[in-house]
Scaffold this motif. Structure first.
Motif, PDB file in Angstrom:
ATOM      1  N   LEU A   1       0.868  -1.175   0.000  1.00 16.75           N
ATOM      2  CA  LEU A   1       0.000   0.000   0.000  1.00 16.75           C
ATOM      3  C   LEU A   1       0.902   1.222   0.000  1.00 16.75           C
ATOM      4  O   LEU A   1       1.574   1.516   0.996  1.00 16.75           O
ATOM      5  N   LEU A   2       0.950   1.936  -1.123  1.00 13.99           N
ATOM      6  CA  LEU A   2       1.743   3.161  -1.232  1.00 13.99           C
ATOM      7  C   LEU A   2       0.842   4.341  -0.916  1.00 13.99           C
ATOM      8  O   LEU A   2      -0.127   4.610  -1.640  1.00 13.99           O
ATOM      9  N   LYS A   3       1.172   5.062   0.173  1.00 10.59           N
ATOM     10  CA  LYS A   3       0.322   6.161   0.643  1.00 10.59           C
ATOM     11  C   LYS A   3       0.794   7.483   0.051  1.00 10.59           C
ATOM     12  O   LYS A   3       1.955   7.850   0.205  1.00 10.59           O
ATOM     13  N   GLY A   4      -0.108   8.188  -0.601  1.00 11.72           N
ATOM     14  CA  GLY A   4       0.259   9.395  -1.333  1.00 11.72           C
ATOM     15  C   GLY A   4      -0.018  10.692  -0.613  1.00 11.72           C
ATOM     16  O   GLY A   4      -0.120  11.749  -1.256  1.00 11.72           O
ATOM     17  N   GLY A   5      -0.097  10.656   0.709  1.00 15.80           N
ATOM     18  CA  GLY A   5      -0.417  11.870   1.464  1.00 15.80           C
ATOM     19  C   GLY A   5       0.600  12.983   1.312  1.00 15.80           C
ATOM     20  O   GLY A   5       0.297  14.150   1.564  1.00 15.80           O
ATOM     21  N   HIS A   6       1.842  12.644   0.897  1.00 11.92           N
ATOM     22  CA  HIS A   6       2.886  13.665   0.749  1.00 11.92           C
ATOM     23  C   HIS A   6       2.835  14.379  -0.607  1.00 11.92           C
ATOM     24  O   HIS A   6       3.650  15.286  -0.844  1.00 11.92           O
ATOM     25  N   LEU A   7       1.938  13.957  -1.498  1.00  9.65           N
ATOM     26  CA  LEU A   7       1.854  14.650  -2.796  1.00  9.65           C
ATOM     27  C   LEU A   7       1.465  16.107  -2.568  1.00  9.65           C
ATOM     28  O   LEU A   7       0.442  16.403  -1.949  1.00  9.65           O
ATOM     29  N   GLU A   8       2.260  17.019  -3.097  1.00 11.42           N
ATOM     30  CA  GLU A   8       1.968  18.441  -2.929  1.00 11.42           C
ATOM     31  C   GLU A   8       0.990  18.915  -3.997  1.00 11.42           C
ATOM     32  O   GLU A   8       0.873  18.326  -5.071  1.00 11.42           O
ATOM     33  N   ASN A   9       0.283  19.986  -3.675  1.00  7.76           N
ATOM     34  CA  ASN A   9      -0.642  20.617  -4.630  1.00  7.76           C
ATOM     35  C   ASN A   9      -1.738  19.671  -5.099  1.00  7.76           C
ATOM     36  O   ASN A   9      -2.219  19.761  -6.224  1.00  7.76           O
ATOM     37  N   SER A  10      -2.118  18.735  -4.224  1.00 10.71           N
ATOM     38  CA  SER A  10      -3.209  17.826  -4.561  1.00 10.71           C
ATOM     39  C   SER A  10      -4.307  17.962  -3.519  1.00 10.71           C
ATOM     40  O   SER A  10      -4.030  17.922  -2.318  1.00 10.71           O
ATOM     41  N   GLN A  11      -5.534  18.145  -3.972  1.00  3.76           N
ATOM     42  CA  GLN A  11      -6.661  18.245  -3.050  1.00  3.76           C
ATOM     43  C   GLN A  11      -7.251  16.875  -2.730  1.00  3.76           C
ATOM     44  O   GLN A  11      -8.218  16.760  -1.981  1.00  3.76           O
ATOM     45  N   ILE A  12      -6.658  15.839  -3.318  1.00  4.83           N
ATOM     46  CA  ILE A  12      -7.095  14.465  -3.109  1.00  4.83           C
ATOM     47  C   ILE A  12      -5.923  13.665  -2.533  1.00  4.83           C
ATOM     48  O   ILE A  12      -4.776  13.822  -2.960  1.00  4.83           O
ATOM     49  N   CYS A  13      -6.209  12.803  -1.556  1.00  7.37           N
ATOM     50  CA  CYS A  13      -5.202  11.871  -1.047  1.00  7.37           C
ATOM     51  C   CYS A  13      -5.330  10.561  -1.822  1.00  7.37           C
ATOM     52  O   CYS A  13      -6.381   9.912  -1.780  1.00  7.37           O
ATOM     53  N   HIS A  14      -4.277  10.213  -2.538  1.00  7.42           N
ATOM     54  CA  HIS A  14      -4.270   9.011  -3.369  1.00  7.42           C
ATOM     55  C   HIS A  14      -3.459   7.916  -2.689  1.00  7.42           C
ATOM     56  O   HIS A  14      -2.333   8.147  -2.254  1.00  7.42           O
ATOM     57  N   ASP A  15      -4.006   6.705  -2.610  1.00  8.08           N
ATOM     58  CA  ASP A  15      -3.282   5.538  -2.128  1.00  8.08           C
ATOM     59  C   ASP A  15      -3.405   4.435  -3.172  1.00  8.08           C
ATOM     60  O   ASP A  15      -4.479   4.247  -3.757  1.00  8.08           O
ATOM     61  N   LEU A  16      -2.308   3.696  -3.395  1.00 12.68           N
ATOM     62  CA  LEU A  16      -2.316   2.587  -4.347  1.00 12.68           C
ATOM     63  C   LEU A  16      -2.029   1.285  -3.605  1.00 12.68           C
ATOM     64  O   LEU A  16      -1.049   1.189  -2.866  1.00 12.68           O
ATOM     65  N   LEU A  17      -2.895   0.286  -3.815  1.00  9.35           N
ATOM     66  CA  LEU A  17      -2.707  -1.042  -3.226  1.00  9.35           C
ATOM     67  C   LEU A  17      -2.422  -2.045  -4.328  1.00  9.35           C
ATOM     68  O   LEU A  17      -3.260  -2.274  -5.199  1.00  9.35           O
ATOM     69  N   ALA A  18      -1.227  -2.639  -4.297  1.00 13.33           N
ATOM     70  CA  ALA A  18      -0.871  -3.708  -5.234  1.00 13.33           C
ATOM     71  C   ALA A  18      -1.021  -5.040  -4.512  1.00 13.33           C
ATOM     72  O   ALA A  18      -0.338  -5.292  -3.517  1.00 13.33           O
ATOM     73  N   VAL A  19      -1.926  -5.880  -5.005  1.00 14.69           N
ATOM     74  CA  VAL A  19      -2.151  -7.196  -4.401  1.00 14.69           C
ATOM     75  C   VAL A  19      -2.702  -8.132  -5.463  1.00 14.69           C
ATOM     76  O   VAL A  19      -3.542  -7.749  -6.280  1.00 14.69           O
ATOM     77  N   ALA A  20      -2.189  -9.352  -5.481  1.00 12.87           N
ATOM     78  CA  ALA A  20      -2.676 -10.410  -6.379  1.00 12.87           C
ATOM     79  C   ALA A  20      -2.695  -9.961  -7.845  1.00 12.87           C
ATOM     80  O   ALA A  20      -3.646 -10.229  -8.578  1.00 12.87           O
ATOM     81  N   GLY A  21      -1.628  -9.254  -8.251  1.00 10.30           N
ATOM     82  CA  GLY A  21      -1.500  -8.864  -9.649  1.00 10.30           C
ATOM     83  C   GLY A  21      -2.346  -7.683 -10.071  1.00 10.30           C
ATOM     84  O   GLY A  21      -2.367  -7.318 -11.256  1.00 10.30           O
ATOM     85  N   GLU A  22      -3.050  -7.052  -9.134  1.00 12.46           N
ATOM     86  CA  GLU A  22      -3.881  -5.884  -9.445  1.00 12.46           C
ATOM     87  C   GLU A  22      -3.427  -4.680  -8.638  1.00 12.46           C
ATOM     88  O   GLU A  22      -2.861  -4.826  -7.552  1.00 12.46           O
ATOM     89  N   VAL A  23      -3.691  -3.482  -9.164  1.00  9.28           N
ATOM     90  CA  VAL A  23      -3.456  -2.251  -8.411  1.00  9.28           C
ATOM     91  C   VAL A  23      -4.798  -1.564  -8.198  1.00  9.28           C
ATOM     92  O   VAL A  23      -5.502  -1.239  -9.162  1.00  9.28           O
ATOM     93  N   HIS A  24      -5.161  -1.385  -6.933  1.00  9.85           N
ATOM     94  CA  HIS A  24      -6.398  -0.695  -6.568  1.00  9.85           C
ATOM     95  C   HIS A  24      -6.049   0.744  -6.201  1.00  9.85           C
ATOM     96  O   HIS A  24      -5.086   0.986  -5.475  1.00  9.85           O
ATOM     97  N   HIS A  25      -6.845   1.693  -6.687  1.00 10.98           N
ATOM     98  CA  HIS A  25      -6.598   3.121  -6.474  1.00 10.98           C
ATOM     99  C   HIS A  25      -7.677   3.669  -5.530  1.00 10.98           C
ATOM    100  O   HIS A  25      -8.865   3.646  -5.852  1.00 10.98           O
TER     101      HIS A  25
END
Length: 270
Positions: free
Chosen positions: A176-200
């Motif tokens: 689970l890559l947490k994107g809270g440090h992305l600057e200039n973004s009004q959305i917090c994006h997290d990516l979960l890679a599991v079982a060959g898929e990436v969930h956003h």
């Protein structure tokens, strides 16, 4: 797992200010309906503004804590947070190889919200080679992902996707890559890679300074929900929703003069 309340263990450092570390983990477990046990790896003299001092717990006593807990309590999931130094990482990794918990969620805590370093440089390689391959899930933020992979820190959602292969190559079951440090973004994006898929996963960014302990709390929430029988995507989605509420309700608290904690019990303290 039985129909009883699940038992979850946190292996981490203590935060004397109460907002992160063991204290945040136990609050999160309670808020999400599981019983929390703890193994303390380090003591910190810490508040919302700074980490003033760190006192590592001797590895022999960490081993004693882990063995004593597992000898008596059926542990359904384990969350790992701040370990501090290479000797501690070695010790925890060795014990977990023998204990083999069903779920192992590793939050690779390296830097406090205040900017203070919480993991010695020499410990990073040990974490990478000995502990991450045992983990069911690792939950790095963007700076931690850069340290773990040796690649530039992602600065966009596209570069977050681009670093996922390198993170998965570290050997954990999922990332689970947490994107809270992305600057200039009004959305917090997290990516979960599991079982060959990436969930956003996406959630609105909440304008507040009260984010102390969010990484600890997110990983602990996921661990609690896995112990309750959720799938990884379900656990991440529900944990993210719960944490957004805890951040939004943080103004109910008046704790310290720096980056305050989230309101773990916003659903209970009406």
């Amino acid at each position: 797992m039985s129909t009883n309340i699940a038992n979850v263990l946190t292996i981490a450092g203590s935060d004397s200010g109460g907002g992160a570390g063991i204290q945040a983990d136990l609050k999160t477990f309670s808020a999400l309906g599981v019983y929390g046990a703890s193994v303390i790896c380090a003591l910190t003299a810490q508040n919302t503004c700074e980490v003033r001092d760190v006192y590592p717990v001797p590895p022999a006593f960490i081993t004693a804590q882990m063995q004593t807990v597992f000898d008596d309590i059926q542990i359904d999931a384990v969350k790992i947070g701040m370990l501090g130094d290479a000797a501690t990482v070695h010790c925890v990794a060795d014990q977990l190889r023998q204990l083999k918990p069903q779920w192992l969620v590793l939050d690779p805590v390296m830097i406090a919200k205040s900017g203070d370093r919480l993991l010695a440089n020499a410990a990073v390689e040990v974490l990478r080679t000995e502990l991450i391959p045992q983990a069911s899930l690792i939950t790095p933020n963007l700076p931690e992902a850069a340290v773990l992979t040796g690649l530039p820190e992602p600065d966009s959602v596209e570069s977050m996707y681009a670093i996922m292969d390198a993170l998965m190559a570290l050997g954990a079951g999922a990332v689970l890559l947490k994107g809270g440090h992305l600057e200039n973004s009004q959305i917090c994006h997290d990516l979960l890679a599991v079982a060959g898929e990436v969930h956003h996963f996406q959630a609105p960014r909440i304008a507040t300074l009260n984010t102390h302990g969010t990484g600890c709390s997110m990983a602990s929430a996921i661990t609690a929900l896995l112990a309750r029988g959720k799938t990884l995507p379900e656990a991440v989605a529900e944990a993210k929703h719960w944490l957004s509420g805890a951040i939004a309700a943080s103004s109910q608290l008046s704790v310290g003069q720096g980056q305050g904690p989230v309101q773990h019990f916003y659903q209970l303290w009406r």
